[in-house]
Write a protein that holds these residues in place. Structure first.
Motif, mmCIF file in Angstrom:
data_model
loop_
_atom_site.group_PDB
_atom_site.id
_atom_site.type_symbol
_atom_site.label_atom_id
_atom_site.label_comp_id
_atom_site.label_asym_id
_atom_site.label_seq_id
_atom_site.Cartn_x
_atom_site.Cartn_y
_atom_site.Cartn_z
ATOM 1 N N MET A 6 -29.393 -39.191 -11.871
ATOM 2 C CA MET A 6 -30.345 -39.636 -12.882
ATOM 3 C C MET A 6 -31.079 -40.879 -12.381
ATOM 4 S SD MET A 6 -29.640 -40.482 -16.879
ATOM 5 C CE MET A 6 -29.357 -38.732 -17.145
ATOM 6 N N ASN A 7 -32.391 -40.924 -12.624
ATOM 7 C CA ASN A 7 -33.156 -42.052 -12.088
ATOM 8 C C ASN A 7 -32.892 -43.339 -12.862
ATOM 9 O OD1 ASN A 7 -35.348 -42.604 -14.168
ATOM 10 N ND2 ASN A 7 -35.675 -40.409 -13.836
ATOM 11 N N GLN A 8 -33.086 -44.431 -12.159
ATOM 12 C CA GLN A 8 -32.741 -45.739 -12.703
ATOM 13 C C GLN A 8 -33.547 -46.091 -13.946
ATOM 14 O OE1 GLN A 8 -33.467 -49.357 -10.299
ATOM 15 N NE2 GLN A 8 -31.275 -49.757 -10.530
ATOM 16 N N GLN A 9 -34.802 -45.693 -13.981
ATOM 17 C CA GLN A 9 -35.641 -46.013 -15.134
ATOM 18 C C GLN A 9 -35.113 -45.366 -16.405
ATOM 19 O OE1 GLN A 9 -38.214 -48.260 -15.344
ATOM 20 N NE2 GLN A 9 -37.821 -47.857 -17.518
ATOM 21 N N GLU A 10 -34.624 -44.133 -16.290
ATOM 22 C CA GLU A 10 -34.085 -43.448 -17.466
ATOM 23 C C GLU A 10 -32.819 -44.153 -17.971
ATOM 24 O OE1 GLU A 10 -33.519 -40.499 -20.497
ATOM 25 O OE2 GLU A 10 -35.234 -41.336 -19.416
ATOM 26 N N SER A 37 -35.318 -37.520 -23.492
ATOM 27 C CA SER A 37 -35.547 -38.575 -22.502
ATOM 28 C C SER A 37 -35.710 -39.911 -23.193
ATOM 29 C CB SER A 37 -36.802 -38.267 -21.673
ATOM 30 O OG SER A 37 -37.243 -39.419 -20.984
ATOM 31 N N THR A 81 -36.765 -42.594 -21.721
ATOM 32 C CA THR A 81 -38.033 -43.156 -21.238
ATOM 33 C C THR A 81 -39.196 -42.666 -22.092
ATOM 34 O OG1 THR A 81 -37.129 -43.176 -18.985
ATOM 35 C CG2 THR A 81 -39.516 -43.405 -19.207
ATOM 36 N N ASP A 125 -26.295 -36.840 -18.742
ATOM 37 C CA ASP A 125 -25.718 -36.860 -17.397
ATOM 38 C C ASP A 125 -24.611 -35.815 -17.321
ATOM 39 O OD1 ASP A 125 -24.106 -37.589 -15.074
ATOM 40 O OD2 ASP A 125 -25.173 -39.494 -15.076
#
Length: 375
Positions: free
Chosen positions: A1-5, A32, A34, A87
């Motif tokens: 999972m990307n850091q921004q999320e 999401s 984000t 996740d």
């Protein structure tokens, strides 16, 4: 999972007036964190009935985002894993609960989605009787079902006994904490917690530097209950904290079991009353749990291995067994109904054949009821 999320998800948990239930529902609907924050200036497009106070909170998210960014740096330094609800490592059983945390913080080595997970809870004033119950139960369960994750709260009494017996019997065990992973309460359990990080783990919904508040210990009970297939109450006073966990487990439609105790014994009253009022099924041994949860096939397979029925290099197969093996060789990990169709063997007969193949160490049952051909 990307850091921004991850940062966005942590920030969402800091938004004033956004309840756990609303976080959960909003995240399920949008998918999401984000994307949710992208609607901070028109949050009513996502939550039409949002209060004026919640709308106001969403127009000032910069503080929450800054907090989340700093928390990410803290977690990286402390080797803490953030688990956002979507996740794959997030406990799937807990995902089903309406008040599951949007983000969990985890340190450890255990798979939180093992095939079998139980929670063991009870009084902080565990008696020698309770200690003996836990010792015998975990030892017997290990013999019957070798792969079970044991969850508890790392508190005094029943909790710490459950964790220690799990470790001494070769089980992985996870402690659900009521504070951030940058500290440990009670500190007397540090050595056990250190061992759990190698053979299990520690998990919490609280960020680092969180205050250790009495209410947190009550709130964490829902995670103890939600992570497991079943909750087992060992000893409890008439109004003990373990009864809160069993009530939550019942609300989540999970199985609840309790060990009975002597009439009039202070720390058996809660168990006896729960059993009397049909709030828990009575158990006296690990076998009772295994039968009640339908884990017999696991138990029978384990017993067979203990008696020396190990996989042979070239096991002798019947004609029907070979048919099933041929199907799995073409495409592995199949459900029983698919195997029945592709082999032409009726489902009723197929169940017996698959059990025989398990005994011979040729196939293994996987999560979701699929059958895996071992190499």
């Amino acid at each position: 999972m990307n850091q921004q999320e991850i940062i966005s998800a942590i920030a969402l948990t800091r938004i004033n007036y956004l309840t756990l239930a609303n976080q959960h529902e909003l995240f399920r609907r949008v998918g999401s964190a984000t994307e949710i924050l992208a609607h901070s200036n028109d949050i009513r497009s996502l939550i039409p009935d949002a209060s004026d106070r919640l709308v106001e909170s969403f127009t000032h998210t910069s503080e929450a985002i800054h907090f989340a960014e700093e928390e990410m740096r803290q977690m990286e330094a402390l080797d803490i894993e953030p688990l956002v609800m979507n996740d794959a490592r997030y406990p799937t059983r807990l995902q089903e609960c309406p008040d599951a945390p949007l983000v969990l913080y985890y340190k450890g080595s255990a798979n939180l989605n093992q095939k079998r997970v139980i929670s063991i809870v009870g009084t902080r004033h565990v008696t020698p009787y309770g200690q003996d119950l836990i010792r015998r139960f975990v030892s017997e369960l290990r013999q019957r079902c070798p792969e079970v994750l044991i969850v508890s709260g790392l508190a005094y009494g029943v909790d710490i006994c459950a964790h220690r017996e799990a470790l001494s019997n070769g089980y992985e065990t996870v402690g659900v904490l009521a504070h951030g992973l940058d500290t440990l309460y009670p500190t007397r359990h540090q050595s056990t917690a250190d061992e759990m990080l190698k053979h299990g783990g520690l998990i919490t919904e609280y960020t680092t530097h969180s205050h250790i508040d009495k209410q947190n210990f009550v709130r964490r009970n829902r995670i103890v209950a939600g992570m497991a297939d079943a909750t087992i109450l060992v000893e409890s006073a008439a109004h003990g904290g373990g009864l809160i966990t069993t009530r939550i487990a019942t609300d989540y439609h999970r199985d609840v079991f309790a060990f009975p105790g002597a009439v009039g014994a202070p720390y058996s009253e809660g168990c006896n009353l729960l059993i009397r009022d049909n709030g828990a099924a009575l158990i006296t041994s690990a076998n009772d749990l295994v039968v009640a949860l339908g884990w017999q096939s696991d138990a029978e397979l384990s017993t067979a291995h203990q008696k020396g029925i190990e996989r042979q290099l070239f096991p002798e197969l019947t004609a029907e067994e070979q048919q099933v093996v041929d199907v799995l060789q073409r495409q592995n990990d199949q459900q029983i109904n698919v195997l029945s169709v592709q082999s032409g063997i009726p489902v009723g007969r197929m169940a017996a054949i698959l059990f025989s193949l398990e005994m011979k160490g040729v196939v293994r049952t996987m999560a979701g009821g699929t059958y895996h051909l071992l190499a």
